[in-house]
Each structure stands twice: as C-alpha cells, then as structure tokens.
Design an enzyme around this catalytic site. Structure first.
Site, PDB file in Angstrom:
ATOM      1  N   MET A 388      68.481  42.471  21.436  1.00  0.00           N
ATOM      2  CA  MET A 388      69.333  43.585  21.045  1.00  0.00           C
ATOM      3  C   MET A 388      70.768  43.100  20.942  1.00  0.00           C
ATOM      4  SD  MET A 388      69.869  46.679  20.237  1.00  0.00           S
ATOM      5  CE  MET A 388      71.522  47.306  19.923  1.00  0.00           C
ATOM      6  N   GLU A 389      71.367  43.470  19.809  1.00  0.00           N
ATOM      7  CA  GLU A 389      72.647  42.877  19.403  1.00  0.00           C
ATOM      8  C   GLU A 389      73.882  43.490  20.035  1.00  0.00           C
ATOM      9  OE1 GLU A 389      70.650  44.779  17.363  1.00  0.00           O
ATOM     10  OE2 GLU A 389      71.861  46.193  16.197  1.00  0.00           O
ATOM     11  N   ASN A 390      73.814  43.994  21.276  1.00  0.00           N
ATOM     12  CA  ASN A 390      74.994  44.632  21.840  1.00  0.00           C
ATOM     13  C   ASN A 390      76.225  43.761  21.611  1.00  0.00           C
ATOM     14  OD1 ASN A 390      73.196  46.568  23.073  1.00  0.00           O
ATOM     15  ND2 ASN A 390      72.714  44.944  24.519  1.00  0.00           N
ATOM     16  N   GLU A 423      70.696  38.237  15.644  1.00  0.00           N
ATOM     17  CA  GLU A 423      71.557  39.035  16.528  1.00  0.00           C
ATOM     18  C   GLU A 423      73.036  38.704  16.315  1.00  0.00           C
ATOM     19  OE1 GLU A 423      69.968  41.442  17.820  1.00  0.00           O
ATOM     20  OE2 GLU A 423      67.997  40.545  17.447  1.00  0.00           O
ATOM     21  N   HIS A 426      74.358  40.587  13.436  1.00  0.00           N
ATOM     22  CA  HIS A 426      74.632  41.993  13.755  1.00  0.00           C
ATOM     23  C   HIS A 426      76.027  42.204  14.341  1.00  0.00           C
ATOM     24  CE1 HIS A 426      71.023  44.093  12.865  1.00  0.00           C
ATOM     25  NE2 HIS A 426      70.270  43.544  13.781  1.00  0.00           N
ATOM     26  N   GLU A 445      69.539  46.143   9.493  1.00  0.00           N
ATOM     27  CA  GLU A 445      68.382  45.293   9.802  1.00  0.00           C
ATOM     28  C   GLU A 445      67.970  44.415   8.617  1.00  0.00           C
ATOM     29  OE1 GLU A 445      67.726  44.710  12.614  1.00  0.00           O
ATOM     30  OE2 GLU A 445      68.454  46.435  13.728  1.00  0.00           O
TER      31      GLU A 445
HETATM   32 ZN   LIG Z   1      68.302  43.708  14.222  1.00  0.00          ZN
END
Ligand SMILES: [Zn+2]
Length: 1006
Positions: A388-390, A423, A426, A445
C-alpha cells in the site's frame, strides 16, 4: 495499491467534486450548464406570463423555487467561481436538497457525504495500548463551511465516540472568543452505522465562509483483521512479538478516527502518537518532536504536518522493527523497516537500493520532485494486499519486499521489483494527484501498473519488460477477463461503501495499464511525458478526473500540431466494456495484385450467444504491416472508426501476408481470413524472425483465443505453434505455455489427453534438450541481478513445460535433485527452478518427500522459499495428503493467512485435487467468506481460482446450485465464474472433437 476487481459509469459525482475543490491556484472558470438552463426557463416563463395570468402564477411558483435554489448555491461564498460542471452540480444539489428541509432530507442517509463542509486540517492524537490492543484518540478538525447547514456528517466506523464539541472560529479562523466565535450548542450526536457515518446536529446553522472546529474523542480496538488500525504477530528469537499498522485504503481510515473519508476531502494532518517506549512509531512525515512522560515513561511522538492529502493514504505504525537507510541525491531519506533479523541479514537492502534509484527515475520522468522529506518502506508479516502506497510510509507484505539473494528465484525478484516500482509510482499518481472518486481508481492503478514495466526497464534495461513481458502478463491476461459478457467498463460507478472494494480489480489495473500503453504509443513518448508533466503540475496536492488527464494529453498533442481529441477516443475505451476483434482481409472484389484491404471491427466475446445484438464500436489505432518471405513493410497508423472500412496500402499479391497491431501496442485482437493465417504460419515456420517477437507472442495468444471463442478452427493455433522448435525467444514460448496450460486444465481429465500432451512435448523437446538445466556451480547464482534474464526465463519455461507435460528426462532430473537434497541435507537445486523441481518431486515421489517438504516449510525463514515449499505440497496426487493440507491451512496458524487462498487454488489446479478443492471451498465457504469477504479482491481471487477449471456439466450444475444457495454478496466474482465454466462446458460440447481430430491427423502445411 498492489493488487484487486471493477465497471464503467458516467463520471457524475466525481467530475463535479474535482472542480469544486481543485486547489485555488487552478482556477478554471466555467459557466455551469445548469444555471444557463434555469435562466432560459425564467425567460420562457416571463414570456408565457403575458399570455395568461393563471399560467404566469403557476410558472412563477415553479420558477421562484428554482431561482431560490440556484441563487442560494450560487451565492454560497467560498465557491470562488468554478463550482463544478453542470452535471455534478445538479446531482449534488438534488441530494442535499434545500437548506430549509435538511432535517427531513437527513443527509446522512445518502451514501456520499453531503459536501456542505470541507475539512482543512486535522489534529489527531492517538494513544496506543499494545498490551490490550486498544487505542484512544482525540481529533480536532478544522472545517470550512461551504453551504449553510446544521449537520456535521462525517465517517466513523466501529469507534466508540464519547465527547463531541463544536466551536465557531472568529473571522479568519481565529480562536473562538473572537467576534462571531464561540461554542456551538449541540442538539444531538449519533452514529449512523448503515453508511458508516457519524452525525453532529447543531441547534444553529453553520454559515458559509466561516470556519468551525469539531472536537471528538473516541476509543477502539486494534483488530486482528488487516483493515483500519490492525495488529499482527511474528516471532523473534522464539518470542512472539506484535506490531500495529494501518491499512486505510479504500475506506478504512474511518475505523481509526472520525474523518471525511472520501478522496476528494484533502486536508493537512498533524498526528501525535503516544505509546509504550519499547516500541517505535512511524507515520507519513518525520517525527518533529519526541518526549518521554515523567509520569508513566511513555513516549509521545509528534509528526510534522503533512501536505494536503486524502485520508486513504494516511498511515502510522507502532512496532519494534529496525531499519537500514540511504539518501537520494536530492536529500530524501529512505529507510526500510523490518523484523530485526531480516534487517541484519540484509534482506531489505535490495528494495532500499532500487527505491533510491526509482525516486530519481520518477523525478526525471515526471519532472516533478518527490514531495516529502522522507520515504519509509515498512515490511510487515501480514497485509491484505501486496503493498500500500501510503505517502512517505509505504507498507509491503514481507514476500514483496524482502529478498534473500541466496535462495530467491529471478521471478521472485522480478515480482518484488515490480511491486516496489508500482508503489513508488503512486507517490505521484495517487498521492500527489488523487482520483476524484473511486470509479476512476484506474487513473492511479492503471498508471502504476503500466509504470511497473517502464520503471523496471529503467532498473534492468535487458529485461525488456514494457515491450515483452507486458504483453503476456498484462495484455493477454486482461483480455481473457474483458472478453466475457460479465465484464464491465473500466470506469465503474460506485456509491455504497461496501461496493468500493469491487473497483480494485484486474480490469482497473491491467486494462488501465493496457489502455495507457496504447495511448502512449499513439502519442509518442515525448508528448506523452509532456502531457503527464502538465497534468501532475496542474493537479498536485489536489484531485483529478479522467477528463482532466485527457485534456492535458490533448493539449500536448495540439502543441505539436497533432489534432486528436483524446477524450473522445478514450471514452470509447473507458466507458464501454470489452474490446474489439479487428478482422483484416485483402479486398476480394479486386484483381490481384491489389492495394486495398477491408477492415472490420466487432466486440470480441467468448460466448457465441452473447454476440447477438452487439452495438459497441471503438476508435481503433490500427497499425498494419504487409510482408512476404523476404521482406516486411510497416504501414502508417490507420484509424478505424466504423464497423467496416476499406483502406489503400502497399501492393499485395497472393504470397503477401498482412499483420495487424504491430508489436501489440493496441488493446484488441486481430483476425484474418484463413488464407492469410496460412501465410503467416508458413512465415513462422520458415523464418520467424521477420515477425517481431511481440507479434509472434501476439499471434499465438490471438489464435488460441479466437479458436476458443469459435472465431477460428481449432487446428489453426495448433498448427501455428508447430513452429516453436524454431523459436529462440522467451516471450512467444511464454505466450504459448500460458495458452497450453489453459487447455491442459480443460483436457486433463479427458480420455484422449495423451494426444494433446504428446503434441506439446513434441514441440518442446528439441529446445528443452538444447537449453538443458541451469548449472549451480559457485558464482553462477551469486548475483542474480546480473543474470541473463531472457535466457534464464526461457530455460525455466521449457523445464516447466517439459516436466508438467511428462518429459521423462525432466522427471528423472527433478527426482535426482530431490533425492540429493534428502540424502545430503544440502539444497543444491538452482533457485530459479526450485518451484518446478519441488512440485515435480512431490507429485512423483512417495509420502516421505511430502513430509520432508512440509518439514522444510516450517524450518525455513526465507519468505520466498516458504511460499514455493507450501505450493509444492499441493502437487501431490495423494488426496489424503491434499485434504490434510487444506485442513491445516484453514484451521491452524501454520499457514500464513494470506497464503491459505493460494493453497486452495493450487490444490484445485492439480487434476487429482480439483474435486477436493471445489468441495472444500463449498463446505468452508462461510468461514472463508467471513475471513476474506471484506477484502473482496481475495475473495474474488479465490472464487476465480477454484472454479476456473471446472468444465463438466455436473460441475456447472454444482456451481449454479452453490450460487443459488450461498452466493449472495460475493460481488461480481460468481457471475464471472459461472460464465467461465459455461464457456468451458460449451468448448467441450462444440470444439473438443474437432480439436482432437486435428491432433490425430494434423494436415501438413502447404
Ligand atoms: Zn496500486
């Protein structure tokens, strides 16, 4: 987000919101259509009033209401002019209704937030109690009022809210004791669980253009379920340790604190975390101040204020990990945090190294600096997605970021690399510029998935990912799904929170990537890059919808004098489901030689019945080449807009073949008349190199799929792959093996199966023997980064084909390797083919080998090795062992939770396990659904994986029964599974005979 499932929609809400809250620097004045309409009606009303008084009265009543409505919203301060396009303004207005009857409207009953208030800043203080897995928090949200309202409606889910207060700030956002400020009396406050919302109803209205502060305190549990703020465990020196981390995307921030949990509500965040000092804490931004309490010794970390961002990529973690760090040339600190043993073994170094290079790559490519002072990569043992690209704190499941160079295969390394590339992309596409609403999740995405290939090419130019591997792994893969009538457009409308997970599917990721690649090729890379740069700069720290992107890309084209309306073209591809099959043929009406070709487009669908009443059409950028045994000439781009068109191209005679979609840059299939197929096949047999490697792979994939759908006779693809002994490149082999495994699963329980497997082995044998097995002498595996990827992958592909279709020599080699491992207790199997050897060994050898592998699975610490050992266990043909494995996976914690699904799917791929997995899946559905239901992607992967190879009438009947009895709420996966199984059964009914007939007596070429 590193993987998920989704359908189209008119971008109503999204589009309007984007304009509404675009950064104030981006002022885009627009007259709203709705206002114009209203004014026209006014004029018309007055004209009529002259004719009759009664009508005047009636019209006046109607218009006065409209006028008030219009004037009200127009006059709302804080709109700064460009308040959204007509479309969305309309739908927003209709939803919130007039101020006067808000009470009766009850805005919390709408699945979307009402839009009267906008959060500007959150002060969030969280105390984390790791001893009992709870946390308590206080949030103070600075709100700007856009439309007068008595209600504060925001998201909260599973939070125990106790205190709530609201104050009005003085002019200019000053403290409440200034003029106009003060405590707002609360009428009542209550949760509205149906929409995961919390409502604060005031006595008095909040006024537009004024600033208010909402304070709430709350408590909640740190759940054991991979969503919101959750916990997981790992062992260190035989001791059980815990960590707690967040996963907010797409809609789980509301499980950690009350917030406006829609991507459009960007705000700044100041987070403070308080916890036991034996842990460290991380968040998007660096720690700004840290203090220890005299009272209880607890640590309080205050993190620097974030830039404007959405709630879904806010993140924090509390753990006792260690890290390694590096710095980019521009001074960004990158750290990789993981279990201390993984850090000390160096397992994080590879990801750290490539991340540093990637930040530089993206900064150059996008010409926009990385926005934050630091980027942490956090490797966690359990996570619902690959990663997850936080922003500034991206979280990865260990298998997608830790690499043990001694035992990892190159495919493991490749997968891991691509997740990291994804990621990091992103941080720009998603974090810096965020889609307005989830229906256009593919905007982030699709880009991140496309850039997986572009970015990996930057790191490893020899891998040639974008020109090659993209075709098999993205294009061919998604065309399988998107050729179903249960597919959906890439932009799909969603409203309800519970539906949002659905949009993260392969259509959004892979079709998104394929469409972006098609567009990049039409535009040419410099203009594409220029358009992206403009798009990012115009929308940074804000939101954008797809039309914003199209307009920037169109502008880039216009700047070079190329007049293409990209929005108009792309709407056909994004708002319609599916894709076309383009049929190219020489013009039959003319004398040879001819200059004309006829091109026809149709919606490609696997199901023949579904093709009736087709009306979809696309704007297709088609490239065509004409060639013969000695030369090939690529034509210019031809745009196909109509169902059937005739075009003039170079001269052709009877020996000239046509080839469409050069290098497979387009998102469509190409078919030809049988004579042309024959010429292409002859070309492949005599001199394949004349046709590009991408097109060789494309011809294989198109022909198998056209035959599977009944557009082509079954013998065409079989005859085509007869050239494979001449094929020296990896990609066409990979394309063929994917198609062959698909057929293998359809045929593996039929009486004549040997005809098929012998045919495959015949194609494979010579190249397999020529390539041999990888050597494993010292040094050769020492540095997989330098290995020749293409050769290694081809060798691996051939070994896999040979072993799985029953080549005796391949079997002997695998058995020898396993025996050596058991007797010497030294694993000398080259990492790149371990999965094949383990699986072959388990399937051919006795139960002791299964036990041996099971034992190794428990004793190894290398995550990549663990995964392939586990999968090897599913290869046994002993149903007792398979059953035991299934039961152990689900009912014990011996198998990591995210791997349970893979175990069931792999058992189902084994012909001996298919029934078992299918039965097990149905029996345990309630448990599985409860466990994986919320992360819909996992569920849909499971449903797809367990059912895709069912192909008998009996299995179809069982599937229908299952759907009827239990299939409620499983999203689109079950209808899709049903269509696939129906297709399998239909293929057996309509085409199997012809298929085997060809194999029994293949006609010679000529
Ligand atoms: Zn993604």
């Amino acid at each position: 987000m590193g993987l998920n499932d989704s359908s189209p929609g008119a971008m109503r809400n999204g589009r309007g919101l984007s304009d509404q809250w675009a950064d104030s620097v981006v002022v885009r004045p627009r007259t709203t259509e709705r206002h114009i309409t209203v004014h026209k009606r006014l004029v018309l009303g007055f004209a009529l009033s002259i004719v009759t008084l009664i009508i005047v009265t009636a019209v006046a009543v109607v218009l006065s209401i409209r006028f008030e409505d219009c004037g009200d919203r127009r006059g709302a301060p804080g709109e700064a002019g460009p308040r959204g396009s007509g479309r969305s303004n309309g739908s927003r207005g209709d939803r919130t209704g007039d101020r006067g009857d808000e009470e009766s409207v009850q805005p919390w009953r709408n699945p979307r937030l009402p839009g009267s208030l906008r959060p500007r800043h959150y002060d969030l203080r969280i105390s984390v109690y790791m001893d009992n897995f709870t946390f308590s928090g206080e949030v103070s949200v600075e709100l700007e009022c856009l439309n007068a309202t008595r209600f504060i409606v925001l998201h909260a889910d599973r939070l125990e809210v106790d205190r709530v207060s609201v104050t009005a700030e003085g002019a200019g956002g000053r403290p409440a004791n200034r003029p106009g400020g003060g405590v707002m009396r609360i009428h009542r406050h209550f949760p509205f669980p149906a929409n995961q919302m919390y409502v604060v109803a005031l006595h008095r209205e909040m006024k537009p253009m004024r600033v208010y502060r909402l304070n709430m305190s709350f408590d909640a549990a740190i759940e054991d379920e991979l969503l919101g703020f959750f916990r997981s465990a790992y062992s260190l020196h035989r001791e059980r340790r815990f960590l707690a981390v967040t996963q907010f995307s797409p809609i789980h921030a509301r499980k950690a604190f009350p917030c406006f949990d829609e991507p459009i509500y960007k705000a700044t965040f100041s987070l403070t975390l308080r916890h036991d000092p034996q842990y460290i804490s991380l968040s998007n931004m660096p720690v700004e101040a840290s203090s220890l309490s005299d009272e209880d010794g607890w640590v309080t970390n205050r993190f620097a204020r974030t830039p404007r961002m959405s709630t879904y990529y806010l993140a924090w973690a509390v753990c006792n990990f260690t890290y390694r760090e590096t710095q980019t040339d521009s001074g960004v600190t990158i750290r990789l945090y993981a279990r201390p043993d993984a850090i000390s073994s160096g397992a994080g170094d590879y990801a750290l190294h490539i991340t540093k290079r990637l930040l530089g790559f993206y900064e150059d490519y996008f010409k926009v600096q990385y926005s934050l002072p630091k980027l942490d990569l956090l490797a966690v043992p359990k996570h619902p997605y690959a990663a997850m690209e936080n922003w500034g704190l991206s979280v990865f499941v260990e298998q997608k970021i830790l690499l043990d160079a001694e035992v990892s295969s190159s495919s493991y390394q490749m997968e891991l690399t691509m997740v990291v590339v994804h990621e990091i992309c992103h941080q720009w596409f998603g974090d810096l510029v965020t889609p307005v609403w989830w229906e256009d999740v593919w905007l982030k995405e699709g880009f991140a998935h496309f850039f997986e290939y572009v970015g990996t090419d930057f790191l490893f130019p020899k891998w040639n990912m974008e020109k090659q591997r993209f075709l098999t792994d993205v294009l061919h893969e998604v065309m399988l799904l998107d050729g179903l009538s249960s597919s959906h457009p890439i932009s799909q409308e969603v409203e309800r929170a519970t539906d949002i997970d659905r949009v993260f599917d392969w259509i959004a990721y892979k079709k998104g990537a394929a469409l972006i690649r098609m567009l990049a090729n039409v535009m040419g890379q410099p203009l594409f890059q220029k358009g992206l740069n403009d798009y990012l700069l115009s929308h940074m720290y804000s939101n954008a919808a797809r039309d914003d992107l199209w307009s920037k890309l169109s502008q880039a084209m216009h700047s070079e004098g190329r007049d293409i309306n990209i929005g108009e073209m792309m709407d056909r591809w994004t708002l319609q489901m599916g894709y076309p099959v383009v049929t190219i043929s020489k013009n039959q009406s003319e004398q040879r030689p001819t200059h004309y070709i006829t091109i026809n487009q149709k919606h490609f669908l696997y199901g023949e019945e579904a093709r009736k009443n087709l009306s979809l059409q696309w704007q297709i950028p088609l490239t065509v080449a004409v060639g013969n045994q000695s030369s090939v000439c690529v034509e210019q781009l031809i745009w196909i807009n109509n169902r059937t068109e005739t075009h003039r191209i170079g001269q052709m005679d009877d020996d000239t073949w046509l080839l469409g979609n050069i290098n497979q840059t387009g998102y469509f299939r190409v078919n030809y008349d049988l004579q042309n197929w024959k010429l292409l096949i002859q070309q492949l047999h005599s001199n394949p190199q004349i046709i590009s490697v991408g097109n060789r792979a494309g011809l294989i994939d198109d022909s198998f799929n056209l035959a599977r759908a009944g557009y082509l006779p079954q013998g065409v693809p079989l005859q085509l792959i007869g050239y494979l002994p001449e094929e020296t490149s990896f990609l066409p082999w990979h394309s063929a093996s994917r198609a062959l495994y698909q057929l293998d699963k359809l045929l593996d329980r039929t009486d004549e199966y040997r005809l098929f497997s012998d045919y495959v082995l015949k194609q494979v044998a010579s190249r397999y023997h020529q390539m041999g097995w990888p050597s494993n002498g010292p040094g050769t595996e020492g540095n997989i980064l330098q290995a020749s990827y293409q050769t290694e992958e081809l060798q691996r592909e051939l070994i896999m084909l040979a072993c799985s279709f029953g080549n005796k020599q391949c079997h002997r080699q695998a058995v020898a390797y396993i025996s050596d491992w058991i007797s010497s207790n030294k694993n000398r199997i080259p990492p790149n083919i371990r999965d094949i050897v383990y699986c072959t060994g388990v399937s051919l050898m006795d139960e002791d080998v299964w036990e041996f592998i099971w034992m190794k699975f428990h004793s190894t610490n290398a995550v990549s090795e663990k995964k392939i050992l586990l999968e090897a266990l599913t290869c046994s043909d002993n149903t007792f062992l398979l059953n035991r494995l299934l039961n152990l996976s689900l009912s014990s914690d011996l198998v990591p939770e995210q791997d349970v699904i893979d175990v069931i799917i792999h058992v189902g791929r084994n012909p001996q396990g298919r029934n078992l997995a299918w039965k097990y899946f149905r029996e345990k559905w309630d448990i599985l659904n409860a466990r994986y239901g919320e992360a819909l992607f996992m569920n849909s992967k499971l449903i797809g994986g367990v059912t895709e190879f069912l192909n008998t009438e009996k299995e179809l009947y069982e599937l229908k029964e299952f759907i009827q009895s239990s299939g409620v709420g499983a999203g689109p996966a079950l209808p899709r599974a049903l269509e696939i199984v129906e297709g399998n059964v239909r293929w057996h009914r309509l085409h199997r005979r012809q298929f085997y007939q060809w194999l029994r007596k293949p006609p010679s070429l000529g």
